[in-house]
Enzyme design. Structure first.
Site, PDB file in Angstrom:
ATOM      1  N   ARG A 173     -10.266  16.929 -24.875  1.00 55.42           N
ATOM      2  CA  ARG A 173     -11.620  16.542 -25.333  1.00 55.42           C
ATOM      3  C   ARG A 173     -11.880  17.000 -26.780  1.00 55.42           C
ATOM      4  O   ARG A 173     -12.988  17.393 -27.140  1.00 55.42           O
ATOM      5  CB  ARG A 173     -12.711  17.087 -24.393  1.00 55.42           C
ATOM      6  N   SER A 223     -19.207  13.609 -16.628  1.00 59.48           N
ATOM      7  CA  SER A 223     -18.901  15.008 -16.276  1.00 59.48           C
ATOM      8  C   SER A 223     -19.527  15.926 -17.314  1.00 59.48           C
ATOM      9  O   SER A 223     -19.219  15.815 -18.497  1.00 59.48           O
ATOM     10  CB  SER A 223     -17.394  15.246 -16.272  1.00 59.48           C
ATOM     11  N   GLU A 293     -18.813  19.857 -21.600  1.00 62.89           N
ATOM     12  CA  GLU A 293     -18.088  18.755 -22.237  1.00 62.89           C
ATOM     13  C   GLU A 293     -19.095  17.875 -22.979  1.00 62.89           C
ATOM     14  O   GLU A 293     -18.834  17.392 -24.072  1.00 62.89           O
ATOM     15  CB  GLU A 293     -17.367  17.935 -21.155  1.00 62.89           C
TER      16      GLU A 293
HETATM   17  C1  LIG Z   1     -20.992   7.376 -15.910  1.00 60.69           C
HETATM   18  C2  LIG Z   1     -20.143   8.018 -16.969  1.00 60.69           C
HETATM   19  C3  LIG Z   1     -18.782   8.152 -16.767  1.00 60.69           C
HETATM   20  C4  LIG Z   1     -17.972   8.760 -17.744  1.00 60.69           C
HETATM   21  N1  LIG Z   1     -16.640   8.881 -17.508  1.00 60.69           N
HETATM   22  C5  LIG Z   1     -15.847   9.457 -18.446  1.00 60.69           C
HETATM   23  C6  LIG Z   1     -14.446   9.586 -18.225  1.00 60.69           C
HETATM   24  O1  LIG Z   1     -13.889   9.164 -17.222  1.00 60.69           O
HETATM   25  N2  LIG Z   1     -13.721  10.198 -19.196  1.00 60.69           N
HETATM   26  C7  LIG Z   1     -14.276  10.668 -20.347  1.00 60.69           C
HETATM   27  O2  LIG Z   1     -13.539  11.204 -21.196  1.00 60.69           O
HETATM   28  N3  LIG Z   1     -15.602  10.555 -20.571  1.00 60.69           N
HETATM   29  C8  LIG Z   1     -16.391   9.962 -19.671  1.00 60.69           C
HETATM   30  N4  LIG Z   1     -17.733   9.846 -19.897  1.00 60.69           N
HETATM   31  C9  LIG Z   1     -18.313  10.409 -21.140  1.00 60.69           C
HETATM   32  C10 LIG Z   1     -18.325   9.443 -22.329  1.00 60.69           C
HETATM   33  O3  LIG Z   1     -18.341   8.085 -21.932  1.00 60.69           O
HETATM   34  C11 LIG Z   1     -17.135   9.691 -23.254  1.00 60.69           C
HETATM   35  O4  LIG Z   1     -17.114  11.028 -23.718  1.00 60.69           O
HETATM   36  C12 LIG Z   1     -17.168   8.771 -24.481  1.00 60.69           C
HETATM   37  O5  LIG Z   1     -15.987   8.918 -25.192  1.00 60.69           O
HETATM   38  C13 LIG Z   1     -18.347   9.065 -25.407  1.00 60.69           C
HETATM   39  O6  LIG Z   1     -18.481   7.977 -26.309  1.00 60.69           O
HETATM   40  P1  LIG Z   1     -19.902   7.594 -26.903  1.00 60.69           P
HETATM   41  O7  LIG Z   1     -19.711   6.479 -27.864  1.00 60.69           O
HETATM   42  O8  LIG Z   1     -20.865   7.355 -25.825  1.00 60.69           O
HETATM   43  O9  LIG Z   1     -20.242   8.922 -27.677  1.00 60.69           O
HETATM   44  P2  LIG Z   1     -21.692   9.575 -27.868  1.00 60.69           P
HETATM   45  O10 LIG Z   1     -22.185  10.085 -26.576  1.00 60.69           O
HETATM   46  O11 LIG Z   1     -22.558   8.642 -28.639  1.00 60.69           O
HETATM   47  O12 LIG Z   1     -21.310  10.819 -28.781  1.00 60.69           O
HETATM   48  C14 LIG Z   1     -20.463  11.850 -28.280  1.00 60.69           C
HETATM   49  C15 LIG Z   1     -19.998  12.667 -29.486  1.00 60.69           C
HETATM   50  O13 LIG Z   1     -19.190  11.843 -30.310  1.00 60.69           O
HETATM   51  C16 LIG Z   1     -19.712  11.786 -31.640  1.00 60.69           C
HETATM   52  N5  LIG Z   1     -19.478  10.428 -32.141  1.00 60.69           N
HETATM   53  C17 LIG Z   1     -19.801   9.255 -31.539  1.00 60.69           C
HETATM   54  N6  LIG Z   1     -19.385   8.231 -32.284  1.00 60.69           N
HETATM   55  C18 LIG Z   1     -18.808   8.762 -33.396  1.00 60.69           C
HETATM   56  C19 LIG Z   1     -18.186   8.213 -34.547  1.00 60.69           C
HETATM   57  N7  LIG Z   1     -18.068   6.900 -34.740  1.00 60.69           N
HETATM   58  N8  LIG Z   1     -17.694   9.076 -35.475  1.00 60.69           N
HETATM   59  C20 LIG Z   1     -17.794  10.404 -35.304  1.00 60.69           C
HETATM   60  N9  LIG Z   1     -18.381  10.984 -34.242  1.00 60.69           N
HETATM   61  C21 LIG Z   1     -18.868  10.172 -33.290  1.00 60.69           C
HETATM   62  C22 LIG Z   1     -21.185  12.123 -31.500  1.00 60.69           C
HETATM   63  O14 LIG Z   1     -21.690  12.696 -32.689  1.00 60.69           O
HETATM   64  C23 LIG Z   1     -21.168  13.130 -30.352  1.00 60.69           C
HETATM   65  O15 LIG Z   1     -20.874  14.422 -30.822  1.00 60.69           O
HETATM   66  C24 LIG Z   1     -18.553   9.235 -18.946  1.00 60.69           C
HETATM   67  C25 LIG Z   1     -19.936   9.079 -19.149  1.00 60.69           C
HETATM   68  C26 LIG Z   1     -20.727   8.478 -18.175  1.00 60.69           C
HETATM   69  C27 LIG Z   1     -22.198   8.309 -18.428  1.00 60.69           C
END
Ligand SMILES: Cc1cc2nc3c(=O)[nH]c(=O)nc-3n(C[C@H](O)[C@H](O)[C@H](O)COP(=O)(O)OP(=O)(O)OC[C@H]3O[C@@H](n4cnc5c(N)ncnc54)[C@H](O)[C@@H]3O)c2cc1C
Length: 304
Positions: A173, A223, A293
């Site tokens: 992560r 998570s 996380e």
């Molecule tokens: C129902 C559900 C299931 C999930 N299952 C999983 C799973 O199986 N595995 C897993 O790893 N995660 C899972 N997640 C968590 C999440 O989807 C992941 O961590 C995903 O990678 C986050 O992406 P995001 O675009 O939503 O990031 P955000 O939530 O928008 O941001 C997360 C972090 O990334 C940074 N960020 C976002 N975009 C950028 C960018 N372009 N440049 C620099 N920094 C950036 C933000 O500043 C923040 O610190 C789940 C979430 C939910 C709600």
């Protein structure tokens, strides 16, 4: 206030909202307002916004799909960018190149449509490409680091860099983007030729597993805790008897102990209070520290 007027005047063509509640965008449906919330549609607009923030000494926050985020109820000062409008996906031979705001799920669909295998594990991860690279997202034995060979990023002083796999320094992560406060602009996925029907079958299978185990019918941020060495966060929380524990509208999921669900108009403060209680209880019972996380950003609400 003066700054707010200025940015709207300086960039009338960029979608910008002032004092916008982030609860409208986060997967938990919680979070305070962003002073300035911008939705750039291109890398050029992203760079213009970064210039503006740097010139005006405004802190910058970048958000993708807000699926791994708790924004505190006091909101975010400075300039916040949501990148989901920068979302082109292209494919050539065994490579898929996706812009940061593309949904990872759409990248898995593009890979399948092009008979490319390797990304099936991500079929149900609701993040953007940028968030997935930033977090080195993973599931079912696969991680972004296994498929992403490089990324284009924007540095805090507004230069575009191409980072290769080694420079991305992926870990659990973690990626180097976190350490250098860079903005992911796009990523290249290197995949292998496969059979489209087989790829689809595997994606359907993993999504069915996910639906059986995770509370996908309720708002959450996935998570909440990282996997502690030698343990599973969900099992520790379950064994501590915390499933169903609730503060305000935030509840430790009955279906998956690693999730905290919004069951009744939760606030970010409710989420943080549940997280603190879970951490304390698990530590008291098992002497294991649960590290979050989920990314927690923004300010605490002002006390009256
Ligand atoms: C129902 C559900 C299931 C999930 N299952 C999983 C799973 O199986 N595995 C897993 O790893 N995660 C899972 N997640 C968590 C999440 O989807 C992941 O961590 C995903 O990678 C986050 O992406 P995001 O675009 O939503 O990031 P955000 O939530 O928008 O941001 C997360 C972090 O990334 C940074 N960020 C976002 N975009 C950028 C960018 N372009 N440049 C620099 N920094 C950036 C933000 O500043 C923040 O610190 C789940 C979430 C939910 C709600």
């Amino acid at each position: 206030m003066m700054q707010s007027k200025t940015i709207l005047n300086v960039y009338p063509d960029i979608d910008i909202l002032m004092n916008e509640p982030l609860s409208k965008y986060t997967h938990t449906l919680t979070g305070g307002p962003a002073d300035i919330l911008a939705f750039p549609r291109s890398i050029k607009e992203c760079q213009q916004l970064l210039d503006y923030a740097n010139e005006n000494h405004l802190p910058i926050t970048v958000i993708g799909n807000a699926s791994n985020l708790i924004v505190k109820d006091g909101g975010i000062r400075g300039l916040t960018m949501i990148l989901t409008k920068i979302k082109k996906i292209t494919s050539h031979e065994n490579l898929v190149v996706a812009e940061s705001g593309a949904a990872l799920i759409d990248v898995t669909k593009a890979a399948q449509a092009n008979s490319l295998t390797g990304l099936e594990f991500a079929a149900g991860i609701p993040g953007s490409v940028g968030g997935a690279v930033y977090m080195n997202a993973g599931a079912y034995g696969g991680d972004i680091e296994n498929v992403v060979t490089g990324a284009e990023v924007l540095t805090p002083d507004n230069h575009i860099l191409h980072l290769n796999h080694k420079q991305l320094d992926f870990g659990y992560r973690h990626s180097s983007v976190q350490d250098h406060h860079q903005i992911v602009l796009s990523a290249t996925f290197a995949l292998t030729t496969g059979i489209a029907e087989k790829i689809q079958k595997q994606m359907d299978h993993l999504n069915a597993l996910r639906a059986a185990k995770q509370p996908l019918d309720l708002p959450s941020c996935g998570s909440v805790f990282k996997r502690p060495a030698g343990h599973f966060a969900g099992k520790l929380i379950h064994d501590a008897g915390l499933q169903g524990f609730q503060i305000g509208g935030a509840q430790v999921s009955m279906k998956h102990a690693g999730f905290i669900v919004n069951v009744d108009h939760a606030t970010a403060t409710d989420y943080l209070n549940v997280i603190a209680h879970v951490q304390k209880t698990v530590y008291d019972q098992f002497q294991v520290h649960l590290e979050t996380e989920v990314r927690i950003i923004g300010e605490d609400p002002k006390q009256d």
